[in-house]
Every structure is written in structure tokens, then in C-alpha cells.
Scaffold this motif. Structure first.
Motif, PDB file in Angstrom:
ATOM      1  N   SER A   1      -1.959  35.132 -69.027  1.00  0.00           N
ATOM      2  CA  SER A   1      -0.987  35.469 -70.234  1.00  0.00           C
ATOM      3  C   SER A   1      -2.538  35.925 -70.492  1.00  0.00           C
ATOM      4  CB  SER A   1      -0.306  34.215 -70.365  1.00  0.00           C
ATOM      5  OG  SER A   1      -1.078  32.763 -70.415  1.00  0.00           O
TER       6      SER A   1
ATOM      7  N   ASN B   1       3.459  44.006 -66.138  1.00  0.00           N
ATOM      8  CA  ASN B   1       3.656  43.207 -67.998  1.00  0.00           C
ATOM      9  C   ASN B   1       4.376  43.318 -68.040  1.00  0.00           C
ATOM     10  OD1 ASN B   1       1.487  40.913 -66.625  1.00  0.00           O
ATOM     11  ND2 ASN B   1       0.651  43.645 -66.524  1.00  0.00           N
TER      12      ASN B   1
ATOM     13  N   ASN C   1       1.227  37.701 -66.700  1.00  0.00           N
ATOM     14  CA  ASN C   1       2.405  37.609 -68.458  1.00  0.00           C
ATOM     15  C   ASN C   1       1.736  38.544 -69.321  1.00  0.00           C
ATOM     16  OD1 ASN C   1       4.794  36.397 -67.012  1.00  0.00           O
ATOM     17  ND2 ASN C   1       3.421  34.656 -66.112  1.00  0.00           N
TER      18      ASN C   1
END
Length: 1010
Positions: free
Chosen positions: A566, A610, A588
């Protein structure tokens, strides 16, 4: 009185000789020194007027007259040029200038040295031609000019040096043919002409060299049949014709004609036929090198009679028959107690590996048997070979476990058993091989843990254990091996974290840990591996942000895809000048994708999957970053939240009104003109709008001259779009055909969110009304200039104007198969939702300028999570059997549910067709015979009989075993088209196996060039 006069005259002559030496030889040597660069050592400092001449470094004088008879200054790191004054040393017998850095040419004045017997000038930078005056030195016994830049021909004048014993002109730039005058050198014992550009054959007149001992003609351009002249040199001890163009068979009586050979070096030629059974009759033979030729048949067991044999190299031929008995020669070689090296890799040797290999010479240092068809297991007594340094058994069919006795081979440096069928645990004793540098255990079925004892192997450079069934964690002990350059543990079942100790590996160039079950955050120390070039971490459970790896400026491949990472994408990737691929897909990540540096090139960067990314270049097809900016501001102010809400509501109302107005105008225009601009129901704002009129104009009214193909639901036209100045392929659907609309929607739905280099790129779509008021649907694709794979495989069925100019080579077919397998693996596993293509066949595989494959025609594709059994039955009843007869999986014909297994079957048929050249519906296949059974019945002995004949005549190298390659490829195809869906090979496994076969191809080609 006469005696007195005689003595007086002799005294005067000696005095004159001494005086002449002092005035001439000294002057000549000082002039020579004046053009020599000595560097810092000043090794010629003794060369001065205050020191006696005969005490100078490298100078040797005669006992009687004190004249200079020898000059030996070889290996003193001298430079400069050779002065012509060297020709004034008229008493010189030996001149040694080798292993220095002299440049320029050899002065003609060397021809004045009529007493010269030995001349050594090798390993310098001399250039130009061999001076003709040199052949005036009729007493010359040795000429060594090895490794310079001397050009021109070997002059015919060389024949005047009738007393010459050694002639070494190797590693120069000599060209032309060998002069017949070489035959006049009847005293010649050593001839070295290697590494030149000499061509032709060996002159018959050279047969007079009856006393020849060492013949070195390696690395030239000699051709024609192996010269019969060689067989006249019965005293020959060393014959070296390595890397030339000799062809034909060796005489069956070869071993009887050259009975005194010690070294036979005839590798890297085009020799064919069998190894003469008389060759083992040469009892003096020590070194035998016949690698990289076209030799066939068996390896004579008679080699076991050669008690002095030290090395035997027969790799990269076609030796063996893939049957038991091919390895009988190994049993015989146990009698050769001096044997140090055996290399028979890259042949077609079959049968079980004999246990007798453990009884080979205790002096054996290299045993290379890889890239054959050897089965069985490794002898548990392999540890008897106490001197072994290299053991290469990869790419065979070995089974069972690694013997623990390997741990007793303390001197082993290289151990390779990759790409076999071995199982069991990796023995802990392997850590006792403390000098191990290369360990290749990949592509087997090893299980258990990676032994912690490997941490004892402090010299380890390369560790490959990928594609096994290993579990547990990555041992910290391995991360203490600071010399490690390659660490490959991918495609296993490893768990745990990637340890922070990874930062200790400062020399690590390649790190492959993909497709395991590793988790946690990536360690910050990853950025300390400053030598990194390839970083493959995809397909794990890593989370958190990407650590600071900005110091890895030399990295070429970075793959973090298919994890749970992320945060934002680091901007420093933009400045990685060596970066060739950055894959951040299916994570992510959030925020703005940079547009600078490497991020400008969408073919390098992949970020799909994403959901919270925005911006980037248009080719990435991401949303603009306006909403993210508004959300960021909203976090700092409640007022900003209200503004955002107001803007959103106002904007929504505006959009609704705008759409209503546009729709009203559009409807009016449609009613009036019966035409309509293109709309894009599924493609978003980044695709250009194309109207029916634009497409009609670009295809000359959809004329037959623009037609490039047709299918079940329509035709494909080549078109030039003037506004974009771009050539495209336009697929126009026949809306009268039942199922055409569903095909159109399936293709749009399947391709709208997918991105892969081996998919045909869908540029946009057109949904409109034609000039007659009929529905019009078209898909606009990137144009593929090399057409379909089908027209390349079956060019005889194609019109001459569209026919390819040549056929596909073995390597090109292998690359195309890998391309197709890669995209299917992507569709089945790595998309947001699995997609089944449902109609894979050669006509749906298109080729670009570089013959890279692109899969097309998703008209029957299905997103598997979006339909149930009832939906499937409806589709089946309306569209019939999914796919094309011959390529469709058998379960589809029985009403079976669509799955990725069906694509695997189609791929298997595609592979068999690519390499056999026969369609699955070929008329040679009757009711009880299919393409699968046709190929299967021929493996492995008759594989060349079922192979496409064009493969065998298009670019195959002598050193590469075509039969083995084809066998392995056909086996992949057969495993893909198994009758039962559950028994079929997964596409990810098919990709790995095909890549492994391709790597074997490249390794063979590299060896063939050596």
C-alpha cells in the motif's frame, strides 16, 4: 714464422671483434632502448656506457668473441616499438621479446640476423605483415609471433626455412590460404596458426612434414572434408583444428593412422558420422575433444583401454539413442585411472545412470552429463569421487533423492541437478561442501526445508532452489553468505517474513522469491543491496509500503505485483536509468502515479489492479486525480467537506442536464440523418470516438481490397485513420448472425480492464447505425503487420500475395508458445476475475513486427465469476459448442461448464500443431486417431518423424539436439490436452517448462559459439 703470423692474425681478429662489439652492439642496443617505454620499474637501467655490455639485463654474449648472441627481455612489461637497429646484432642466435606491449611493425632489418635460430615475439601488439626479410634467416628453428595483430598471408617464402622446427603465428589476422611451400619445412615439429582468418583446406604438399609433432590450426576458417594429408603425419602427437569448418566423416581407420597422438582437438566443426571404433587404439591418447559437431551413434566402450586418458569431451553432438546401453562407456571408463574430466552433455544418451560412476578415477574433477535423457538415480557412493569439483546432471530424468554422501565431496565447486524428477529432502550434509560456489536444484520435487547448513558454504555465489515443494522459512544462515550473487527460492511454499538480514548481501544481483507464501512488511535493509539488478517479489502476501530502495540505481527488473502493498508509488523509480520493467499491479497502492522519467513509458510500468491510483500517462488508463485532491483537502477542514459535497451535487446535476441535452440533440440528429456518432459503453474517457462514416471511409467502403480476415461473427479490415495517422484493424460484426451482439459485448467486457503485452490492444469500439439504418458494431484493434500464426504454419493455404517469405524457426515457435501461455496464465490467474478465452486457435494468435504473439478474438470469452450453471446452459443453447472443432475441449461437447481447463486443452492442441505442422482436423487422422495420439505414439524415438519438416531446415545449430527439444515441447502439449480437465497442466506450469526449454536452447547456442 708462419705460426707467429697466424697467432698474430687471430689476436688481431679477436681484438677487432671485441672492438666491433663495443662500438656496434652497444650502440644498437642503446638505440633499441631509446624507443622502449619501461614504466616505473626501469628494468633496463643497467643498459648504459658505464656498465659492461655482457652484464646488461637480458643480454647474453659469446664466450670467445664477446658478441651479443642472445637477447631475452620477455615479460618485463616493456612498451614502445622495435627499433630497426636490432638488425645490427649480427651474431644474435636467440631473440625473445614476448609477453610485453610492443607495438608497430616487425622491422625488415630482422632479416639481417642470418645466425638467428629462435625468435619469440608473441603476446604483444605488433601489426602489419610478416616481413619478407625474415625468411632470409635460413637457420631459424623457432618462430613464435602468437597473439599480435599481424595481418596478410602466410608468405610462400616460409618454405625457404627448411630447418625450422617451431612456427607459431597464432592469434593474429592472417588470411588467405596456406601456401603449399609449407611442405618444404621437413624439420618442422610444431605448427601453430590458430585464431586467424586462414581459409580453405590443408594443402596436399604438406604431407612431406613427416616429423610433425604439434599441429595447431584452431579457430580459423578451414573448410572442406577433413584433409587426408593429416593421416600422413604418423608421428603427430597433437592435432588441433578446433573451431573451423571441417565436415564429413572421420575415417574408420583413424586410430590406426595416427598412433602417436596425445591430444586430439577437433571440436566446433561440422563433422558427422560415428566416432571411429579404432580411435581407442591410440594408446598414447590423453586429451580427446570432439564437442559441438554432428556426431551420431554410440560412444565406444573401447575408450576404457586408454590408461593415459585424462579428459574426454563429446558434448553437444547427437550421440546415443535414448535407450539403455547408451551409458555402457561409463562402465569402461572406470579403468582409466588418470581420468580428470568427462563431458558428454547435450546429447541423446538414455538409460539409467550406472552405479559404476562411483568407481571412476579418484582423480576425476569434472563429470558433465546434463541435457540428456538419463534416468535412474544418483549412486549413493558418489562420495567416492573425492577430487570432484564439478558435477552437472541437470535436464535429465533422474528420480529419487540426493545421496547424503555428496557431503563428503569437500572440493566440489559446482553441483547441478536442476530440471529432473528428484524428490525427498535436500540433505543437511550438503552444508559440508564448504567450497561450493554454484548450487542448482531447481525444477524438481524437493520438499522439506532449505537446510540451514548451507550457511557453512561461505563461497556460495549462486543458489537456485526454485520450483520445488520446499516449505518453512528462509534460513537466516544463508543471508550471512556475503558473496552470494543470485538467490532464487521462487515457486515454493515458503512462509514467514523476508528477513532484515537480506541487507547483508551487498553483492546480491538477482533476488527471486516470487510465488511463495511470504508475508509481513518488506525490510528497510533491502535498499542496502546496491548491486541488485533483478528484484522479483510477486505473488506473496507482503504488506505495508515499499521501503526506501532509492540506492538500487542499477536495477533492471522490479516486480512487486500480486501482494498487499500500500501507500504511494515512490517517485525515485522515475530516475532509475537501467529500469526495464516495473510491475506494481494488483496491490493496494494509492495516490498519483508519477509521469516523469521512466513513468512516461507505459510499456515499462504496470499498475493495473490498484483501485485507488490516479493520474499517470494516458496509456495507463487511470482516472484523473481531482477527487483525491478534494478528499485530501476535506480531511483538514469541515468547510472543505461541505464544498466537496456541494461540488459533487452541483456537478452531478450539471452532468445529468448535460447528458439529457446531448441525448436530445443526438436523437434529433439520428432521426434526421439516419446516422450516428460512435458511443463507448464500456471504455471510459480515454478512448477516441470513431463514427461509422470514419470507418467506412478508412476501409474504402469495407471493400474486399481492405479485407484481411473473416470469422464466425464478422470480417476484419485494414484501415488507416487519417485523423490519428494510424493503421488499425477493424473487426466489423455481422449483426444478422445470431450471437453477434453477445460476441461484441463479451469482447468489450473481457478486454476493458485487462492489460498484457501479449494481448491484442483494443483501441476503441463503434456502436452506431449505418447509412441504411441498420445496427452497426465494430471493434478497433491495434494492427498486427505479420498476420496470424495460422498463415505462418500453413502458408501453402494462403494466397501468394499474403504468404510469408519464410517459415518459422524452432526458436521462434518456442517464443510464440511462451507468449501465448503467458497471456493465458494472466487471464486465468492474475486478472481481477478469471477470464476464459474459449476459442484459442492459430488464427486468433496474431504476430507483430518482431513476431511477438498477441492473442485476439475474445468474442466467446467469459468472465468466470459472472455466470452460473443456468446462464451457461442458456449460452450453450444459443451459441452452440464453445470454441472451434478440433481445438474445443471434449467436455464442452458433452455440455460441460466453461472453465480455464478448456483453454489449457486448446493451448495443448495449439502447441502440437505449431511443432508438427498438422491441423487437428487433418485428413490423416481417422476415427480412432487424433493429433494427440499421433504425436504421443511417436515419442520419443520417432519424434523427428512427426515434427514439422520446416523446423528441421530452418536455423537449427549443429550443437543443439533438436530431437530432445521437440520431445520436451510435445510433452508439454500432451500434458495440456489430457482427456480429464483435472489432469491437465496449469498454465503457470506450462510457462515455466517452456521457458526452461528455451533457456536450454540458449545455453546450447552459447556453448556452440565457444
Amino acid at each position: 714464422m708462419k705460426l707467429f703470423l697466424l697467432l698474430s692474425f687471430s689476436a688481431l681478429m679477436l681484438l677487432e671483434a671485441y672492438k666491433f662489439t663495443d662500438e656496434t652492439d652497444k650502440k644498437s642496443l642503446l638505440e633499441f632502448k631509446s624507443q622502449v617505454s619501461e614504466g616505473r620499474r626501469s628494468v633496463l637501467s643497467s643498459w648504459n656506457n658505464s656498465s659492461p655490455l655482457c652484464n646488461w639485463t637480458g643480454v647474453k654474449c659469446g664466450r670467445k668473441h664477446k658478441r651479443v648472441t642472445g637477447l631475452d627481455i620477455g615479460g618485463l612489461q616493456l612498451g614502445g616499438v622495435i627499433s630497426p637497429s636490432i638488425g645490427n646484432l649480427s651474431f644474435l642466435i636467440s631473440l625473445n621479446l614476448e609477453n610485453n606491449s610492443f607495438g608497430g611493425t616487425i622491422p625488415q632489418e630482422v632479416g639481417n640476423l642470418f645466425r638467428l635460430q629462435r625468435l619469440f615475439m608473441g603476446f604483444n601488439y605488433l601489426e602489419g605483415a610478416i616481413p619478407a626479410g625474415l625468411y632470409n634467416c635460413s637457420r631459424l628453428l623457432t618462430i613464435d609471433l602468437f597473439s599480435n595483430f599481424i595481418g596478410q598471408n602466410v608468405g610462400s617464402e616460409v618454405g625457404s626455412l627448411t630447418e625450422l622446427v617451431v612456427l607459431d603465428l597464432g592469434l593474429n589476422k592472417l588470411n588467405g590460404k596456406l601456401p603449399t611451400s609449407l611442405g618444404n619445412l621437413t624439420s618442422l615439429r610444431e605448427l601453430g596458426l590458430g585464431d586467424n582468418n586462414i581459409e580453405g583446406g590443408i594443402p596436399d604438399d604438406m604431407a612431406r612434414l613427416a616429423q610433425m609433432v604439434n599441429l595447431d590450426l584452431s579457430v580459423n576458417s578451414f573448410s572442406s572434408v577433413f584433409s587426408p594429408v593429416v593421416y600422413n603425419w604418423s608421428s603427430l602427437e597433437y592435432l588441433n583444428i578446433f573451431r573451423n569448418g571441417f565436415s564429413g566423416n572421420l575415417r574408420p581407420t583413424f586410430g590406426n593412422l595416427l598412433p602417436n597422438l596425445r591430444g586430439l582437438y577437433i571440436g566446433n566443426n561440422s563433422l558427422t558420422g560415428a566416432i571411429p571404433t579404432t580411435l581407442p587404439n591410440i594408446s598414447t591418447l590423453q586429451d580427446l575433444r570432439m564437442e559441438v559437431n554432428g556426431l551420431v551413434g554410440s560412444i565406444p566402450p573401447g575408450f576404457g583401454k586408454l590408461r593415459n586418458l585424462q579428459s574426454i569431451s563429446l558434448h553437444s553432438n547427437f550421440l546415443g539413442s535414448n535407450f539403455s546401453g547408451d551409458l555402457d562407456f561409463l562402465d569402461a571408463l572406470t579403468n582409466c585411472t588418470q581420468l580428470q574430466s568427462i563431458s558428454v552433455a547435450n546429447n541423446t544418451l538414455g538409460g539409467d545412470l550406472p552405479t559404476s560412476i562411483s568407481n571412476l578415477s579418484i582423480n576425476l574433477m569434472e563429470l558433465t552429463l546434463q541435457m540428456n535423457f538419463i534416468s535412474g538415480s544418483i549412486s549413493r557412493d558418489i562420495g567416492n569421487l573425492i577430487s570432484l569439483q564439478s558435477l552437472w546432471l541437470g535436464e535429465n530424468m533422474l528420480t529419487k533423492t540426493l545421496p547424503t554422501s555428496l557431503g563428503t565431496l569437500s572440493g566440489l565447486v559446482e553441483l547441478s541437478v536442476y530440471s529432473n524428477k528428484m524428490s525427498g529432502e535436500i540433505p543437511f550434509s550438503i552444508g559440508n561442501i564448504t567450497r561450493l560456489e554454484k548450487l542448482y536444484l531447481s525444477n524438481n520435487s524437493f520438499e522439506g526445508i532449505i537446510p540451514t547448513s548451507l550457511g557453512n558454504c561461505n563461497y556460495l555465489l549462486q543458489l537456485y532452489v526454485e520450483n520445488n515443494k520446499l516449505s518453512g522459512t528462509l534460513p537466516l544462515e544463508i543471508l550471512k553468505i556475503v558473496r552470494l550473487v543470485v538467490l532464487s527460492i521462487s515457486d515454493n511454499y515458503l512462509t514467514g517474513f523476508l528477513p532484515k538480514d537480506i541487507g547483508r548481501l551487498e553483492n546480491l544481483v538477482m533476488l527471486y522469491v516470487e510465488h511463495n507464501k511470504l508475508s509481513g512488511k518488506l525490510p528497510e535493509t533491502l535498499g542496502k543491496c546496491l548491486s541488485m539488478e533483478e528484484l522479483q517479489l510477486q505473488g506473496n502476501f507482503f504488506e505495508g509500503t515499499i521501503p526506501d530502495i532509492s540506492g538500487l540505481v542499477g536495477v533492471k527488473e522490479v516486480d512487486f505485483s500480486n501482494n498487499y502493498l500500500s501507500g504511494s508509488i515512490p517517485i525515485y523509480f522515475a530516475n532509475f536509468n537501467s529500469l526495464e520493467n516495473l510491475n506494481l499491479s494488483i496491490n493496494n497502492f494509492e495516490g498519483k502515479v508519477p509521469t516523469e522519467g521512466k513513468f512516461k513509458n507505459a510499456t515499462i510500468v504496470s499498475v493495473f489492479g490498484n483501485k485507488n491510483l490516479c493520474g499517470g500517462v494516458l496509456e495507463l488508463k487511470l482516472s484523473p486525480c481531482l477527487s483525491q485532491e478534494l478528499e485530501k483537502r476535506a480531511k483538514h477542514s469541515s468547510l472543505s467537506k461541505k464544498v466537496v459535497i456541494g461540488v459533487c451535487i452541483g456537478g452531478s446535476i450539471f452532468v445529468i442536464l448535460f447528458i439529457a441535452s446531448v441525448s436530445l440533440c443526438w436523437l434529433k440528429k439520428r432521426k434526421k440523418n439516419k446516422t450516428n456518432a460512435a458511443t463507448q459503453p464500456t471504455f471510459g474517457t480515454f478512448h477516441e470516438q470513431i463514427s461509422y462514416g470514419d470507418l467506412r471511409s478508412a476501409t474504402d467502403g469495407f471493400s474486399s481490397s481492405s479485407l484481411i480476415g473473416s470469422g464466425s461473427f464478422g470480417a476484419v479490415f485494414k484501415a488507416l485513420l487519417p485523423a490519428q495517422n494510424k493503421v488499425v484493424a477493424v473487426k466489423v460484426l455481422n449483426m444478422q448472425q445470431r450471437g453477434a451482439m453477445k460476441s461484441f459485448m463479451a469482447e468489450c467486457e473481457s478486454l476493458k480492464d485487462v492489460r498484457h503485452r501479449n494481448l491484442v490492444k483494443l483501441l476503441t469500439a463503434c456502436s452506431s447505425i449505418d447509412y441504411q439504418g441498420n445496427q452497426f458494431r465494430a471493434l478497433i484493434y491495434e494492427f498486427m503487420p505479420n498476420g496470424s500464426l495460422d498463415m505462418w504454419l500453413h502458408s501453402e493455404e494462403v494466397e501468394e500475395i499474403h504468404r510469408p517469405s519464410r517459415t518459422l524457426t524452432l526458436l521462434e515457435r518456442l517464443r510464440i508458445a511462451i507468449d501465448v501461455a503467458s497471456v493465458l496464465d494472466y487471464l486465468h490467474v492474475h486478472c481481477h476475475e478469471a477470464i476464459a478465452h474459449c476459442d484459442l486457435k492459430p488464427s486468433n494468435v496474431l504476430l507483430d513486427n518482431d513476431l511477438t504473439a498477441h492473442v485476439s478474438d475474445f468474442g466467446l470469452a467469459r468472465i468466470l465469476l459472472k455466470f452460473d450453471q443456468e446462464y451457461f446452459l442458456n449460452q450453450l443453447s444459443s451459441a452452440g459448442v464453445r470454441g472451434t472443432i478440433g481445438y474445443a475441449a471434449p467436455e464442452y461437447g458433452l455440455g460441460g461448464q466453461i472453465s480455464t481447463h478448456g483453454d489449457v486443452y486448446s493451448f495443448g492442441i495449439l502447441v502440437l500443431e505449431m511443432f508438427s505442422g498438422k491441423r487437428p482436423t487433418n485428413e490423416v487422422f481417422g476415427e480412432n486417431f487424433t493429433l494427440c495420439s499421433y504425436v504421443k505414439s511417436a515419442l520419443p524415438e520417432r519424434v523427428l518423424e512427426v515434427a514439422d519438416e520446416f523446423i528441421l531446415h530452418s536455423g537449427l545449430r549443429i550443437g543443439f539436439p533438436a530431437a530432445k527439444c521437440l520431445t520436451l515441447v510435445f510433452e508439454v502439449g500432451l500434458r495440456c490436452c489430457e482427456e480429464s480437465p483435472m489432469n491437465r497442466l496449469a498454465m503457470s506450469e506450462a510457462v515455466k517448462e517452456l521457458i526452461s526449454i528455451r533457456e536450454s536452447f540458449f545455453r546450447s547456442r552459447r556453448r556452440a559459439r565457444r
